[in-house]
Design a protein around this motif. Structure first.
Motif, PDB file in Angstrom:
ATOM      1  N   THR A  80      28.556  -2.137  61.938  1.00 42.55           N
ATOM      2  CA  THR A  80      27.058  -2.256  62.427  1.00 42.55           C
ATOM      3  C   THR A  80      26.580  -0.852  62.930  1.00 42.55           C
ATOM      4  OG1 THR A  80      27.386  -4.561  63.229  1.00 42.55           O
ATOM      5  CG2 THR A  80      25.427  -3.303  63.901  1.00 42.55           C
ATOM      6  N   LEU A  81      27.290   0.059  63.529  1.00 40.69           N
ATOM      7  CA  LEU A  81      26.798   1.353  63.773  1.00 40.69           C
ATOM      8  C   LEU A  81      26.685   2.145  62.457  1.00 40.69           C
ATOM      9  CD1 LEU A  81      28.614   1.869  67.135  1.00 40.69           C
ATOM     10  CD2 LEU A  81      26.278   2.094  66.924  1.00 40.69           C
ATOM     11  N   GLY A  82      27.798   2.071  61.780  1.00 39.26           N
ATOM     12  CA  GLY A  82      27.731   3.011  60.750  1.00 39.26           C
ATOM     13  C   GLY A  82      26.697   2.294  59.774  1.00 39.26           C
ATOM     14  N   PHE A  83      26.419   1.316  59.529  1.00 35.21           N
ATOM     15  CA  PHE A  83      25.443   0.821  58.679  1.00 35.21           C
ATOM     16  C   PHE A  83      24.221   1.292  59.084  1.00 35.21           C
ATOM     17  CE2 PHE A  83      23.319  -2.931  56.314  1.00 35.21           C
ATOM     18  CZ  PHE A  83      23.723  -2.369  54.857  1.00 35.21           C
ATOM     19  N   ASN A 209      37.508   0.030  65.668  1.00 38.92           N
ATOM     20  CA  ASN A 209      37.618   0.815  64.527  1.00 38.92           C
ATOM     21  C   ASN A 209      37.060   0.183  63.466  1.00 38.92           C
ATOM     22  OD1 ASN A 209      39.905  -0.953  63.579  1.00 38.92           O
ATOM     23  ND2 ASN A 209      40.789  -0.178  65.348  1.00 38.92           N
ATOM     24  N   GLY A 210      36.580   0.923  62.289  1.00 44.43           N
ATOM     25  CA  GLY A 210      36.271   0.257  60.971  1.00 44.43           C
ATOM     26  C   GLY A 210      36.053   1.746  59.884  1.00 44.43           C
ATOM     27  N   PHE A 211      35.412   1.282  59.173  1.00 42.67           N
ATOM     28  CA  PHE A 211      35.383   2.643  57.962  1.00 42.67           C
ATOM     29  C   PHE A 211      34.172   2.389  56.937  1.00 42.67           C
ATOM     30  CE2 PHE A 211      38.440  -0.491  56.773  1.00 42.67           C
ATOM     31  CZ  PHE A 211      37.875  -0.828  55.693  1.00 42.67           C
ATOM     32  N   PHE A 212      33.794   3.104  56.281  1.00 43.12           N
ATOM     33  CA  PHE A 212      32.869   3.163  55.104  1.00 43.12           C
ATOM     34  C   PHE A 212      33.497   3.934  54.024  1.00 43.12           C
ATOM     35  CE2 PHE A 212      29.845   1.357  58.174  1.00 43.12           C
ATOM     36  CZ  PHE A 212      29.034   0.804  57.070  1.00 43.12           C
ATOM     37  N   LEU A 248      27.972  10.367  59.469  1.00 39.58           N
ATOM     38  CA  LEU A 248      28.537   8.994  59.840  1.00 39.58           C
ATOM     39  C   LEU A 248      29.510   9.011  60.919  1.00 39.58           C
ATOM     40  CD1 LEU A 248      28.834   6.853  56.608  1.00 39.58           C
ATOM     41  CD2 LEU A 248      26.715   7.140  57.943  1.00 39.58           C
ATOM     42  N   GLU A 249      29.893  10.173  61.333  1.00 38.97           N
ATOM     43  CA  GLU A 249      31.031  10.456  62.316  1.00 38.97           C
ATOM     44  C   GLU A 249      30.145  11.413  63.455  1.00 38.97           C
ATOM     45  OE1 GLU A 249      34.742   9.912  59.486  1.00 38.97           O
ATOM     46  OE2 GLU A 249      34.358  11.796  60.308  1.00 38.97           O
TER      47      GLU A 249
END
Length: 363
Positions: A80-83, A209-212, A248-249
């Motif tokens: 969600t944060l990344g999107f 944790n997640g990733f794009f 994104l980071e």
């Protein structure tokens, strides 16, 4: 797969049919996390600095697992944060095609930013409906979950690949949170331009944790605005040369959470994604047959050629009864969502079906 069950103590006292809500913590990952925090306890900032320096290696591990260049991997606390960071850099003149009742973290960020929207239903005609909308020529972006969170309807991956070939200017954005970790996946060969996922469900990496994964071809369509000290890895001289994924980071990346992601990816790699896929296909076939026989599924699920291992069964009153019998599931969309991972068994599906038959005969 039976031996792997021993690594998940929760399975000793329940039928865990709730991975679509939260993947289980393994004993192996717990031991790694304890070791990590012990190192932090003893090493303080020196240990953390080593953790920060290790992030590029984690990107390599994630990239190799999904066939994506390491520099095209962004590590994020969750999808969600990344999107939201991603969409902040997307021009608002794009017309976006969404799926009705898709996960809120996919649809809401578009709805609240003023994009022109169109929708299709996640039913037996989903692919045909998407193609018809895109063929009209006014759709710029298709954004969807690869597997729908409420009932497990899964998009046809060959369809996405063919759609991208037919309409190369269409940008395809995908949420893989309910998909990644369930089978081998080749990002570069897919029709998807950007894939994001939280890793606490089917990848069994724990929370935070997640990733794009991002293809080079679409980077030029964004003007990303998320920025901070993390974007330059504490080197202010890089302020004017930030790469796409570093936008994104913007903040620090936690060594516990992303170390857990690395551990989980290696764990899945060791099991073999193809072995996970084979087990899930057996479970999906078993559950589809059992729940169809009991008339518990909607036609939008039973009429599709392929399905995930997430099922939404009719009968909200069954939830409390299942809970009393130590079956862990989730109430979703007016029904009960059951979801099965490689640590589940066909016998557990039989147990659930037998319980439901018994309650029906007694009612």
């Amino acid at each position: 797969m039976q031996n792997l069950r021993k690594k998940f103590p929760v399975l000793n006292h329940c039928v865990y049919a709730n991975t679509a809500s939260a993947g289980l913590l393994s004993e192996d990952l717990m031991e790694w996390r304890q070791g990590h925090d012990l190192d932090f306890l003893i090493g303080g900032s020196e240990m953390k600095n080593k953790g920060f320096a290790h992030m590029p290696e984690i990107k390599k591990v994630v990239g190799k697992f999904f066939n994506c260049k390491a520099e095209n991997v962004a590590l994020v606390p969750n999808f969600t944060l990344g999107f939201n960071l991603l969409l902040e850099g997307l021009p608002k003149d794009k017309k976006v095609l969404l799926v009705n009742k898709d996960y809120p973290s996919v649809n809401w960020p578009f709805e609240t930013r003023g994009f022109e929207l169109d929708h299709v239903d996640a039913d037996e005609h989903m692919e045909e409906s998407i193609h018809a909308k895109v063929k009209k020529g006014d759709i710029d972006i298709l954004a969807l979950s690869l597997v729908q969170w409420v009932d497990g309807v899964r998009i046809d991956f060959d369809f996405l690949k063919d759609l991208k070939k037919e309409f190369p200017d269409l940008m395809i954005l995908a949420d893989g949170t309910q998909y990644c970790g369930t089978e081998p996946f080749d990002f570069e060969a897919s029709g998807i331009d950007i894939l994001g996922a939280s890793a606490y469900k089917w990848m069994l990496a724990g929370y935070g944790n997640g990733f794009f994964l991002v293809k080079d071809s679409v980077m030029g369509q964004f003007e990303l605005r998320g920025i901070g000290n993390g974007s330059v890895n504490n080197d202010a001289s890089k302020r004017n040369s930030i790469t796409f994924c570093k936008f994104l980071e913007p903040g620090h990346l936690d060594s516990l959470n992303f170390g857990s992601l690395e551990f989980a990816v290696k764990f899945l790699d060791e099991i073999g994604p193809e072995n996970v896929q084979a087990q899930l296909q057996k479970l999906s076939k078993k559950a589809m047959a059992a729940f169809t026989e009991l008339d518990l599924l909607e036609p939008s699920v039973t009429k599709r050629k392929q399905h995930s291992t997430i099922f939404n069964i009719k009968g909200d009153k069954l939830f409390n009864k299942l809970t009393e019998e130590n079956v862990v599931a989730s109430p979703r969309g007016g029904g009960i969502r059951l979801s099965f991972h490689f640590y589940n068994t066909e016998e557990e599906i039989d147990v659930i079906a037998t319980l439901i038959k018994r309650w029906r005969s007694n009612s």
